[in-house]
Design an enzyme around this catalytic site. Structure first.
Site, short mmCIF file in Angstrom:
data_model
loop_
_atom_site.label_atom_id
_atom_site.label_comp_id
_atom_site.label_asym_id
_atom_site.label_seq_id
_atom_site.Cartn_x
_atom_site.Cartn_y
_atom_site.Cartn_z
N LYS A 14 0.87 -1.07 0.19
CA LYS A 14 0.08 0.09 0.27
C LYS A 14 0.84 1.51 -0.14
O LYS A 14 0.40 2.14 -1.03
CB LYS A 14 -1.30 0.06 0.79
CG LYS A 14 -2.07 -0.94 1.32
CD LYS A 14 -3.33 -0.78 2.43
CE LYS A 14 -4.60 -1.48 2.10
NZ LYS A 14 -5.26 -1.28 3.15
N GLY A 63 -6.63 0.81 18.22
CA GLY A 63 -5.86 0.44 17.14
C GLY A 63 -5.11 1.52 16.47
O GLY A 63 -4.96 2.62 16.04
N GLY A 121 -2.15 -0.07 13.57
CA GLY A 121 -2.09 -0.44 11.84
C GLY A 121 -2.79 0.80 11.07
O GLY A 121 -3.00 1.71 10.80
#
Length: 272
Positions: A70, A129, A131
């Protein structure tokens, strides 16, 4: 019904370290339903530079990009839309006559859902989170106008960095914090994972929330979503995120926007 395959059939692909059938089923089902002369195929590669060169050289119309590619593809395209630039991460490439444009439809899907569910930008948001997907979700909230936010993450380095970039506050644990909007962007509750039966937030945090958002897509009714429904909170599911982001990709590739019912059907089939 999709036309028979021919030399004029347009190809769309995915590039992933671990290819799955989810995108393949989603897109090919809608090509059939809408009678579009396209076909979709999943690939992996050990040479992302050559793979993107192939997208350009062979006239591949669209390319979905998953981990670990990505960020690597940012340097390989001609134009980067704000959705991808905001998080320095790409999940969609469109090829217009050899010119490659990159975007991030995870970011766009989250912003659509924020608007669809009428989430109040004056409310603080708590995101668990840090990530890649958490980066997209948190940036989408920030980009939508949420100025007060909290990033809770076990990884202090990535959690603090994400919070600092957005002007949010980092916390290693939720603790006693309660806010109107809570979002899980961790694998907690994911089917087949080590924490599939766990709930990402405790009862008190869920009870205090007006909206509970779980980005986990499998299952769509995670333990967190079930607990939130039982508490009477508005819920936003990961199945909605994955369906909307795929619909955004589909429209970019084909120029056709499937109906909500068609998207829901294709999403259900892709996850079956």
């Amino acid at each position: 019904m999709r036309p028979p395959l021919s030399k004029d059939t347009r190809l769309c692909i995915s590039l992933s370290g671990r290819p799955s059938n989810i995108g393949t089923r989603f897109h090919n089902h809608l090509y059939d339903v809408l009678g579009l002369d396209f076909i979709y195929k999943a690939f992996t590669t050990t040479d992302i530079v050559a793979a993107i060169g192939g997208v350009r050289a062979l006239g591949i119309r669209g390319c979905s990009v998953s981990m670990p590619f990505k960020e690597d593809v940012l340097a390989l395209v001609d134009e980067i839309e704000p959705s991808a630039r905001a998080i320095e991460s790409v999940n969609t490439i469109v090829n217009d006559g050899g010119r490659l444009t990159a975007s991030n439809t995870d970011y766009l899907a989250v912003q659509r859902l924020i608007a669809q569910y009428g989430l109040d930008t004056d409310h603080p948001v708590l995101i668990r989170g840090s990530g890649g997907m958490a980066k997209a979700v948190a940036s989408a909230f920030s980009g939508a106008g949420f100025t007060t936010g909290f990033i809770v993450a076990r990884n202090a380095e990535t959690g603090a960095a994400l919070a600092d970039r957005l002007g949010y506050e980092y916390r290693p644990e939720v603790g006693s914090l309660t806010v109107p909007i809570i979002v899980n962007v961790t694998p907690i509750g994911m089917s087949g994972g080590p924490e599939e039966d766990d709930v990402a937030f405790d009862e008190r945090t869920i009870a205090a929330a007006r909206t509970v958002f779980d980005v986990v897509a499998l299952p769509s009714e995670t333990p967190l979503i079930k607990a939130a429904r039982a508490a009477g909170a508005q819920v936003v599911t990961g199945a909605e995120v994955i369906a909307l982001q795929a619909a955004e990709q589909f429209e970019r590739y084909t120029g056709v926007r499937p109906s909500p019912d068609q998207v829901a059907e294709a999403s259900a089939l892709s996850r079956a």
